[in-house]
Scaffold this motif. Structure first.
Motif, mmCIF file in Angstrom:
data_model
loop_
_atom_site.group_PDB
_atom_site.id
_atom_site.type_symbol
_atom_site.label_atom_id
_atom_site.label_comp_id
_atom_site.label_asym_id
_atom_site.label_seq_id
_atom_site.Cartn_x
_atom_site.Cartn_y
_atom_site.Cartn_z
ATOM 1 N N UNK A 23 -21.441 -16.485 -13.658
ATOM 2 C CA UNK A 23 -21.849 -15.270 -14.158
ATOM 3 C C UNK A 23 -21.673 -13.741 -13.793
ATOM 4 N N UNK A 24 -21.502 -13.731 -12.652
ATOM 5 C CA UNK A 24 -20.832 -12.357 -12.184
ATOM 6 C C UNK A 24 -19.226 -12.286 -12.349
ATOM 7 N N UNK A 25 -18.675 -12.977 -12.246
ATOM 8 C CA UNK A 25 -17.147 -13.012 -12.493
ATOM 9 C C UNK A 25 -16.714 -12.258 -13.564
ATOM 10 N N UNK A 26 -17.805 -13.336 -15.047
ATOM 11 C CA UNK A 26 -18.267 -12.455 -16.449
ATOM 12 C C UNK A 26 -18.081 -11.449 -16.960
ATOM 13 N N UNK A 27 -19.382 -10.604 -15.630
ATOM 14 C CA UNK A 27 -19.731 -9.111 -16.015
ATOM 15 C C UNK A 27 -18.530 -8.446 -15.560
ATOM 16 N N UNK A 28 -18.259 -8.974 -13.942
ATOM 17 C CA UNK A 28 -16.735 -7.752 -13.247
ATOM 18 C C UNK A 28 -15.809 -7.958 -14.424
ATOM 19 N N UNK A 29 -15.665 -9.226 -15.246
ATOM 20 C CA UNK A 29 -14.562 -8.991 -16.101
ATOM 21 C C UNK A 29 -14.901 -7.401 -17.766
ATOM 22 N N UNK A 30 -15.793 -8.083 -18.005
ATOM 23 C CA UNK A 30 -15.690 -7.109 -19.325
ATOM 24 C C UNK A 30 -15.757 -5.446 -18.852
ATOM 25 N N UNK A 31 -16.512 -5.380 -17.324
ATOM 26 C CA UNK A 31 -16.162 -4.079 -17.159
ATOM 27 C C UNK A 31 -14.583 -3.686 -16.071
ATOM 28 N N UNK A 35 -12.780 -0.411 -18.068
ATOM 29 C CA UNK A 35 -12.522 0.799 -17.740
ATOM 30 C C UNK A 35 -11.170 0.602 -17.279
ATOM 31 N N UNK A 36 -10.798 -0.543 -16.803
ATOM 32 C CA UNK A 36 -9.584 -0.420 -16.071
ATOM 33 C C UNK A 36 -9.655 -0.151 -14.556
ATOM 34 N N UNK A 37 -10.399 -0.204 -14.211
ATOM 35 C CA UNK A 37 -11.109 0.097 -12.820
ATOM 36 C C UNK A 37 -10.568 -0.732 -11.621
ATOM 37 N N UNK A 38 -9.524 -0.415 -10.735
ATOM 38 C CA UNK A 38 -8.601 -1.711 -9.665
ATOM 39 C C UNK A 38 -9.584 -2.336 -9.092
ATOM 40 N N UNK A 39 -10.528 -1.341 -8.268
ATOM 41 C CA UNK A 39 -11.682 -1.988 -7.384
ATOM 42 C C UNK A 39 -12.713 -3.123 -8.157
ATOM 43 N N UNK A 40 -12.987 -2.371 -9.123
ATOM 44 C CA UNK A 40 -13.092 -4.272 -10.199
ATOM 45 C C UNK A 40 -11.915 -5.141 -10.616
ATOM 46 N N UNK A 41 -11.847 -5.091 -10.461
ATOM 47 C CA UNK A 41 -10.460 -5.561 -10.906
ATOM 48 C C UNK A 41 -10.337 -6.911 -9.667
ATOM 49 N N UNK A 42 -9.686 -6.527 -8.561
ATOM 50 C CA UNK A 42 -10.208 -7.118 -7.012
ATOM 51 C C UNK A 42 -11.248 -7.578 -7.427
ATOM 52 N N UNK A 43 -12.347 -7.137 -7.588
ATOM 53 C CA UNK A 43 -14.287 -8.209 -7.709
ATOM 54 C C UNK A 43 -14.351 -9.039 -8.491
ATOM 55 N N UNK A 44 -13.478 -8.800 -10.021
ATOM 56 C CA UNK A 44 -13.378 -9.633 -10.725
ATOM 57 C C UNK A 44 -12.519 -10.793 -10.310
ATOM 58 N N UNK A 45 -11.200 -11.159 -9.449
ATOM 59 C CA UNK A 45 -10.953 -11.974 -8.899
ATOM 60 C C UNK A 45 -11.534 -12.754 -7.695
ATOM 61 N N UNK A 118 -20.267 5.451 -14.094
ATOM 62 C CA UNK A 118 -21.090 4.482 -14.356
ATOM 63 C C UNK A 118 -21.058 2.925 -14.112
ATOM 64 N N UNK A 119 -20.450 2.576 -15.716
ATOM 65 C CA UNK A 119 -20.283 0.965 -15.746
ATOM 66 C C UNK A 119 -20.377 0.607 -14.459
ATOM 67 N N UNK A 120 -18.944 0.750 -13.847
ATOM 68 C CA UNK A 120 -18.543 -0.138 -12.416
ATOM 69 C C UNK A 120 -20.128 0.439 -11.256
ATOM 70 N N UNK A 121 -19.922 1.135 -11.155
ATOM 71 C CA UNK A 121 -21.855 0.805 -10.110
ATOM 72 C C UNK A 121 -22.681 0.255 -11.149
ATOM 73 N N UNK A 122 -23.289 0.521 -11.643
ATOM 74 C CA UNK A 122 -24.467 -0.569 -11.798
ATOM 75 C C UNK A 122 -23.592 -2.178 -12.125
#
Length: 326
Positions: A23-31, A35-45, A118-122
């Motif tokens: 569930x978390x990976x899906x939410x992070x992947x959408x974010x 946003x294209x944020x690299x830290x979010x990419x790391x968290x998605x992976x 905002x999206x990434x932090x939420x």
């Protein structure tokens, strides 16, 4: 045993973690897509790797409970170690991609917009909360497996203290979710530094730190399960069993004693020197009594005892206690 019944014996903390991380990976992947944020990419992976890994762990821990067959008379206990050895390869690949992407972002930093922040932090806040829940469940599972009781904040300290004695699958889930929770916090810090302090490279640094922590889990889990696949001896358990053996006055010495970990369980073999005046009937009763008591110890499923005549020469040395005295 039916396949459905076998799967019910899988590691519950691994299944819970796998579902939550999916569930978390899906939410992070959408974010990340938005946003294209690299830290979010790391968290998605990271979350995607954890989810796949923990599904493998759940299935492997269930299959390891399969009863022995004519073709595999020693059972399937070590299967969980082999599955975990394969599973860490997934985390290793994800770790490499995370570090590579973070390094690229450090060389070519990109500023994030207010909306993406905002999206990434939420999303990261929700992920850290969910990961913390799974980590807490894993902590309680560690204490359950080692037979330690704790309440409140003591659960945290005692779970860390007893982690080494927990089952391989539970240990993996614990470590992965500890890194996942820490990684989420690091990603949040990196995003905040990038936006408010203007340190746009901070997101890349956060990504590399998350990847390095993932590599640590890969190395730790690989070594632990390589030992399990090779049936590493447990010196501490051997010392505990030896202490019990010598409470039986009929046993004069321990010639050999091995406590070998096979998957999530222990296989015990020993040769004991016994008083030569004891009859065969009494020796069988002593053997059954000792076997019964040892099998009551947590995690022990198989005990083999052989008796030999006492030769009058002391053999057993408690190497575990000697190591602790140095």
């Amino acid at each position: 045993m039916k396949r459905e019944g076998l799967l019910r014996k899988g590691n519950k903390s691994a299944l819970t973690a796998a579902i939550v991380n999916t569930v978390i990976s899906i939410i992070k992947g959408i974010a990340f897509f938005i946003t294209g944020n690299v830290a979010m990419f790391a968290e998605t992976m990271h979350s995607l790797g954890d989810a796949a890994n923990q599904f493998f762990v759940y299935i492997g821990s269930a299959l390891s409970k399969k009863a022995p067959t004519d073709r595999y008379p020693n059972g399937f206990g070590r299967l969980v170690n082999l599955v975990l050895l394969g599973a860490v390869l997934i985390v290793g690949i994800m770790s490499y991609e995370t570090i590579k992407e973070g390094y690229h972002h450090i060389l070519h930093p990109v500023a994030s917009t207010g909306t993406s922040i905002i999206i990434n932090l939420v999303v990261l806040g929700i992920a850290v909360a969910l990961e913390s829940f799974v980590l807490y469940k894993a902590m309680k599972e560690v204490l359950h497996e080692v037979g330690v009781e704790a309440k409140g904040l003591a659960i945290i300290s005692k779970s860390f203290a007893n982690l080494g004695r927990s089952k391989p699958a539970t240990k993996l889930v614990f470590m992965e979710d500890l890194v996942a929770t820490s990684g989420g916090v690091i990603a949040i810090i990196g995003i905040l530094l990038s936006y408010f302090a203007g340190w746009h490279f901070a997101e890349g640094v956060a990504s590399m730190m998350i990847g390095i922590m993932m590599f640590y889990v890969v190395g730790k889990v690989f070594l632990d399960n390589a030992k399990g696949a090779l049936s590493e001896a447990d010196d501490e358990l051997e010392a505990e069993i030896a202490d019990f053996i010598f409470t039986n006055p009929e046993i004069k010495d321990i010639r050999t004693l091995f406590a070998m970990k096979e998957g999530e369980d222990y296989h015990i073999e020993m040769k004991l020197e016994i008083d030569t005046s004891i009859s065969v009937t009494d020796a069988i009763k002593i053997k059954n009594r000792i076997e019964g008591k040892i099998q009551e110890m947590r995690g022990i499923t198989d005990v083999i005892i052989e008796f030999e005549e006492d030769d009058g020469v002391p053999t057993w040395v408690n190497t575990y206690k000697l190591a602790g005295e140095k």
